[in-house]
Design an enzyme around this catalytic site. Structure first.
Site, short mmCIF file in Angstrom:
data_model
loop_
_atom_site.label_atom_id
_atom_site.label_comp_id
_atom_site.label_asym_id
_atom_site.label_seq_id
_atom_site.Cartn_x
_atom_site.Cartn_y
_atom_site.Cartn_z
CD GLU A 199 -2.46 1.35 2.71
OE1 GLU A 199 -2.68 2.48 3.19
OE2 GLU A 199 -2.79 0.30 3.29
NE ARG A 240 -0.18 9.05 5.07
CZ ARG A 240 0.02 8.46 6.24
NH1 ARG A 240 1.14 8.67 6.91
NH2 ARG A 240 -0.90 7.66 6.75
CE LYS A 268 -6.01 2.69 7.64
NZ LYS A 268 -5.40 3.67 6.72
#
Length: 212
Positions: free
Chosen positions: A42, A46, A130
């Site tokens: 993943e 950012r 999640k």
């Protein structure tokens, strides 16, 4: 809501959550993970190069399941698909992001931390969520308590946030844990130091712990 989604096929009970500051770090990171036997990653959105990094990994190593983390806006979904992304992850449950992903057929794992959010996810047809921020929200005990009323629904969780090697077994022992998201074995400091051998070693250790 159009329902074209395919279930997310996890390759491991560990999901490396990586922040990639520079594009030239992407392929060596993927190689280090593959060397350890890890076939999924993943990459968080950012950094400015995140989309390019995911596209580069997918193009060079199509056997690797590439996911996009920190998906905050619905309009990024088409760009994720163009980059070869296989799944999306978001820190919270944003209905617009979820709808855009499901409509596009992109599996999405939104973040939840309360019963209300779990129920909202279930109402949208999601069965993989999640649990974030895992450690700050109470850790493995909190996840077990949160999931208790919903186990009969088939919902499963990927706890992420503040988890390290020492905490990994606690989360994997929770029956509803599908996988654990972690960054300790792909830490940005390792990337900045060019310590790809260290990433391979730490990943192997984490995978061994998960298998045990």
């Amino acid at each position: 809501m159009k329902n074209n989604r395919q279930p997310l096929a996890l390759q491991s009970r560990l999901v490396p959550v990586a922040v990639i500051p520079r594009l030239e770090q992407a392929l060596p990171l993927a190689e280090a993970l593959l060397e350890a036997g890890m076939r999924q990653i993943e990459v968080t959105l950012r950094t400015p190069c995140a989309l390019e990094a995911m596209a580069a990994i997918h193009a060079r190593y199509p056997e690797m399941v590439v996911g996009a983390g920190t998906v905050l806006e619905a309009d990024v979904v088409p760009r994720l698909l163009d980059a070869g992304v296989c799944f999306a992850v978001s820190p919270g449950l944003n209905p617009e992001v979820v709808e855009a992903s499901l409509t596009a057929g992109l599996p999405i794992v939104p973040g939840v931390v309360t019963p209300g959010e779990v129920e909202r996810g279930l109402s949208m047809g999601l069965r993989l969520l999640k649990f974030f921020p895992a450690e700050a929200a109470g850790g493995a005990r909190m996840l077990a308590a949160l999931a208790g009323p919903y186990q009969h629904t088939g919902v499963r969780f990927i706890p992420t946030g503040g988890i390290n090697a020492a905490k990994l077994p606690d989360y994997l022992a929770v029956p509803v844990t599908a996988a654990v998201g972690g960054s300790w074995f792909v830490d940005k400091s390792l990337l900045e130091a060019g310590d790809y051998a260290g990433i391979t070693r730490l990943t192997r250790e984490a995978m061994a712990a998960a298998d045990a």
